[in-house]
Design a protein around this motif. Structure first.
Motif, mmCIF file in Angstrom:
data_model
loop_
_atom_site.group_PDB
_atom_site.id
_atom_site.type_symbol
_atom_site.label_atom_id
_atom_site.label_comp_id
_atom_site.label_asym_id
_atom_site.label_seq_id
_atom_site.Cartn_x
_atom_site.Cartn_y
_atom_site.Cartn_z
ATOM 1 N N THR A 97 0.837 -1.211 0.000
ATOM 2 C CA THR A 97 0.000 0.000 0.000
ATOM 3 C C THR A 97 0.866 1.252 0.000
ATOM 4 O O THR A 97 0.599 2.207 -0.737
ATOM 5 N N ILE A 98 1.901 1.247 0.814
ATOM 6 C CA ILE A 98 2.801 2.409 0.885
ATOM 7 C C ILE A 98 3.486 2.636 -0.455
ATOM 8 O O ILE A 98 3.589 3.774 -0.934
ATOM 9 N N LEU A 99 3.945 1.555 -1.072
ATOM 10 C CA LEU A 99 4.596 1.669 -2.377
ATOM 11 C C LEU A 99 3.635 2.251 -3.418
ATOM 12 O O LEU A 99 4.024 3.106 -4.227
ATOM 13 N N MET A 100 2.402 1.811 -3.391
ATOM 14 C CA MET A 100 1.409 2.334 -4.345
ATOM 15 C C MET A 100 1.164 3.823 -4.111
ATOM 16 O O MET A 100 1.082 4.604 -5.057
ATOM 17 N N HIS A 101 1.065 4.211 -2.844
ATOM 18 C CA HIS A 101 0.867 5.634 -2.538
ATOM 19 C C HIS A 101 2.064 6.470 -2.975
ATOM 20 O O HIS A 101 1.904 7.566 -3.529
ATOM 21 N N GLN A 102 3.274 5.944 -2.706
ATOM 22 C CA GLN A 102 4.478 6.663 -3.119
ATOM 23 C C GLN A 102 4.562 6.745 -4.644
ATOM 24 O O GLN A 102 4.947 7.768 -5.210
ATOM 25 N N GLN A 103 4.182 5.658 -5.294
ATOM 26 C CA GLN A 103 4.192 5.604 -6.754
ATOM 27 C C GLN A 103 3.292 6.695 -7.326
ATOM 28 O O GLN A 103 3.651 7.405 -8.272
ATOM 29 N N ILE A 104 2.128 6.877 -6.724
ATOM 30 C CA ILE A 104 1.173 7.880 -7.199
ATOM 31 C C ILE A 104 1.641 9.289 -6.871
ATOM 32 O O ILE A 104 1.622 10.184 -7.721
ATOM 33 N N SER A 105 2.095 9.505 -5.629
ATOM 34 C CA SER A 105 2.455 10.867 -5.210
ATOM 35 C C SER A 105 3.675 11.403 -5.942
ATOM 36 O O SER A 105 3.850 12.613 -6.072
ATOM 37 N N PHE A 106 4.539 10.504 -6.464
ATOM 38 C CA PHE A 106 5.711 10.951 -7.224
ATOM 39 C C PHE A 106 5.420 11.032 -8.729
ATOM 40 O O PHE A 106 6.323 10.908 -9.546
ATOM 41 N N SER A 107 4.173 11.230 -9.032
ATOM 42 C CA SER A 107 3.762 11.336 -10.435
ATOM 43 C C SER A 107 4.584 12.396 -11.170
ATOM 44 O O SER A 107 4.876 13.474 -10.633
ATOM 45 N N ASN A 108 4.966 12.086 -12.389
ATOM 46 C CA ASN A 108 5.743 13.035 -13.197
ATOM 47 C C ASN A 108 5.005 14.343 -13.419
ATOM 48 O O ASN A 108 5.622 15.387 -13.634
ATOM 49 N N LYS A 109 3.671 14.287 -13.363
ATOM 50 C CA LYS A 109 2.872 15.494 -13.574
ATOM 51 C C LYS A 109 3.150 16.559 -12.514
ATOM 52 O O LYS A 109 2.916 17.747 -12.747
ATOM 53 N N ASN A 110 3.629 16.108 -11.344
ATOM 54 C CA ASN A 110 3.781 17.039 -10.224
ATOM 55 C C ASN A 110 5.224 17.429 -9.927
ATOM 56 O O ASN A 110 5.479 18.142 -8.956
ATOM 57 N N ILE A 111 6.153 16.972 -10.746
ATOM 58 C CA ILE A 111 7.556 17.267 -10.462
ATOM 59 C C ILE A 111 7.828 18.768 -10.490
ATOM 60 O O ILE A 111 8.448 19.327 -9.578
ATOM 61 N N LEU A 112 7.354 19.458 -11.502
ATOM 62 C CA LEU A 112 7.570 20.904 -11.597
ATOM 63 C C LEU A 112 6.843 21.630 -10.470
ATOM 64 O O LEU A 112 7.370 22.592 -9.896
ATOM 65 N N ILE A 113 5.648 21.165 -10.130
ATOM 66 C CA ILE A 113 4.881 21.810 -9.063
ATOM 67 C C ILE A 113 5.598 21.671 -7.729
ATOM 68 O O ILE A 113 5.627 22.614 -6.928
ATOM 69 N N ARG A 114 6.184 20.506 -7.486
ATOM 70 C CA ARG A 114 6.947 20.310 -6.249
ATOM 71 C C ARG A 114 8.095 21.321 -6.164
ATOM 72 O O ARG A 114 8.380 21.869 -5.090
ATOM 73 N N GLN A 115 8.737 21.562 -7.268
ATOM 74 C CA GLN A 115 9.836 22.522 -7.300
ATOM 75 C C GLN A 115 9.324 23.926 -6.995
ATOM 76 O O GLN A 115 9.937 24.670 -6.211
ATOM 77 N N GLN A 116 8.200 24.303 -7.585
ATOM 78 C CA GLN A 116 7.610 25.621 -7.330
ATOM 79 C C GLN A 116 7.175 25.749 -5.867
ATOM 80 O O GLN A 116 7.299 26.816 -5.262
ATOM 81 N N GLU A 117 6.675 24.649 -5.312
ATOM 82 C CA GLU A 117 6.266 24.637 -3.910
ATOM 83 C C GLU A 117 7.478 24.884 -3.001
ATOM 84 O O GLU A 117 7.413 25.677 -2.053
#
Length: 549
Positions: A97-117
């Motif tokens: 379950t943890i791996l699945m959550h981590q897999q989703i939260s590290f989505s490529n769609k959010n990489i730039l947003i994480r940087q802006q955050e």
């Protein structure tokens, strides 16, 4: 940084060569992640130690721009492979379950947003680190906060208003940063087709043991059982100060806060005092402090351009910790240092267990630290010579525990509202915070002459900016810590051993299972809450009765 980036890429490519081997591949993933996570952590620590240092600022920006996005992409790919190739071999369903959550939260769609955050969070930390009074003799916020412990009300009021005015002077910038953070976080959730950021945050934090409903149930329990006890303490404060009603600058002054002690006149005396307390509580705890000293992993003094607050970061590759706080030369320093050392001892106990890719659950992290605070009280007589002062210090600790619990609920419910209603104005935001104070706290404070700050004081809570949704854990952990203290009073040695056993299981067991190993309840029933409040009241009564002997 180009060299580091190339090294990361090479290490990842080398790691991928063993993707078909199990469990060797899992162990190599852990080592890879720990190595580069620690590098990111150090960049943040260095910056917070001196927010004016251009080299540290540039390095942190480079890490956030070049390394964190690449590391996130690598983690995403590794978690994908773990589930695709070895999903069936991973027998631990919690780990899946943890791996699945981590897999989703590290989505490529959010990489730039994480940087802006990250960029917005850096702006906040830098701005807060430079705050000072606006008069000719500029005084740092850290030093103004220390003045709130003064017995002279004029001094306290002047300091409190100076803090307020400093934040007001920068309110537009701070509110702008926060508005952008809300927008970015909502966008992260939408990119994963989630309704709101609340769902995203629960997933990212690994909260699979409870939901927002349990948080509300805890809020109502605190409102029902803790706030009345807080009101009793506030009535005592009001009588002690000979006032009709308390003002915001009075909250740190009580009949029990007025005692002289010399435990924190210097860093050396503070470390000596805390060392004596820990060695009596359990020699292994003192050993952790000595190791941090020898590693020079303690930064305790307040100074200009140092970030506010305190923390204890786990360094996963080195398997040690770095402890950061701002000393105020009050007995609070002893309690805060012991709290942060609770985290360090926790890190030390769990380091030999496999992590199952599970972050340290905050509910367990704060349980460790808050239990440390309460258990240490049994040895405060070693830090304070006068028995009457020891009694008052313990009463003050109970008062502060009760004082803080409603605050944890207010901040948690504030975040629930913020992220379920991401389109709102600054005015609505401040009004909501003030409204939650009215609902979940006592009405003992007269805000009439500084009413604006009642709704804006949240600007000073770094968690809201840096670690969203990290706050309800304090309430959960504090209630569990009180249960541990009750057990310790009855069976000290058995309680210490159960405590250590529980903390060792942090990364392999659920939050509820860790609490159970320690012998305390996570889901506190109505009956258990009533019994716990009765215990606290009895302890308070015993201490107060000592005054007459």
């Amino acid at each position: 940084m180009k060299i580091v980036k190339r090294k990361l890429e090479n290490d990842f490519n080398e790691l991928m060569k063993s993707a078909d081997t199990f469990p060797r591949f899992i162990e190599q993933i852990r080592a890879f992640i720990h190595k580069y996570d620690e590098m990111v952590i150090w960049a943040s620590i260095d910056f917070q130690r001196d927010t004016s240092n251009q080299k540290y600022e540039d390095r942190l920006k480079e890490v956030q721009r070049d390394i964190k996005p690449l590391l996130a992409a690598c983690k995403k790919r590794l978690y994908d492979i773990c589930l695709e190739k070895h999903g069936e071999a991973i027998e631990n369903t919690r780990m899946q379950t943890i791996l699945m959550h981590q897999q989703i939260s590290f989505s490529n769609k959010n990489i730039l947003i994480r940087q802006q955050e990250d960029e917005q969070i850096n702006r906040y930390i830098q701005l807060i680190g430079s705050l000072q009074s606006m008069d000719e003799e500029a005084v740092l916020i850290h030093d103004l906060t220390a003045l709130l412990f003064e017995s002279d009300e004029d001094v306290r009021e002047t300091a409190y208003r100076a803090i307020d005015f400093s934040y007001q002077h920068h309110a537009e910038s701070l509110q702008s940063i926060f508005s952008e953070l809300i927008r970015l976080r909502h966008e992260k959730a939408k990119n994963l087709e989630l309704e709101h950021y609340v769902a995203y945050a629960f997933m990212e934090l690994g909260r699979i043991d409870y939901t927002s409903k349990e948080c509300m149930r805890l809020a109502l329990a605190v409102q029902k059982h803790i706030v009345p006890l807080k009101e009793v303490f506030q009535e005592e404060q009001t009588r002690f100060l000979a006032k009709q009603q308390l003002r915001p600058w009075d909250v740190r002054i009580s009949p029990y806060s007025d005692f002289q002690e010399t435990a924190s006149t210097s860093v050396e005396s503070l470390l000596e005092t805390v060392g004596i307390i820990l060695s009596n509580l359990d020699p292994s705890f003192h050993k952790v402090l000595k190791e941090l000293e020898s590693q020079q992993h303690l930064d305790l003094e307040g100074r200009a351009y140092k970030a506010s607050g305190g923390f204890c970061e786990f360094l996963p590759e080195s398997e040690t910790s770095f402890l950061f706080m701002n000393r105020t030369q009050t007995f609070d320093d002893v309690v805060i240092l012991i709290h942060e050392l609770g985290h360090a001892v926790h890190h030390d106990l769990m380091k030999d267990a496999p992590d199952n890719f599970q972050q340290i659950p905050m509910e367990v992290a704060e349980f460790a630290a808050m239990t440390f605070e309460l258990l240490s009280m049994e040895f405060w007589h070693l830090a304070i010579e006068d028995a009457a002062h020891v009694r008052r210090a313990k009463l003050e600790q109970f008062r502060l525990v009760i004082e803080f619990l409603p605050q944890t609920i207010i901040v948690d419910q504030f975040q629930e509202w913020l992220y379920r209603n991401p389109v709102h104005t600054v005015k609505e935001r401040n009004e909501q915070f003030a409204s939650l104070r009215d609902r979940f706290d006592s009405n003992a404070i007269d805000w009439s002459t500084i009413s604006r700050w009642k709704g804006e004081e949240w600007l000073s809570i770094i968690h809201l900016f840096e670690t969203p949704f990290y706050y309800i854990e304090y309430a959960m952990a504090q209630i569990a810590a009180l249960q541990m203290y009750r057990k310790y009073k009855e069976q000290p040695q058995q309680t210490i051993e159960a405590f250590k056993t529980a903390l060792r299981a942090t990364r392999t067991h659920s939050v509820k299972e860790v609490y159970a190993l320690a012998g305390v309840s996570f889901d506190v029933s109505e009956h258990e809450m009533q019994a716990l409040v009765c215990f606290v009241q009895e302890e308070i009564d015993k201490l107060q009765q000592l005054k007459n002997h």
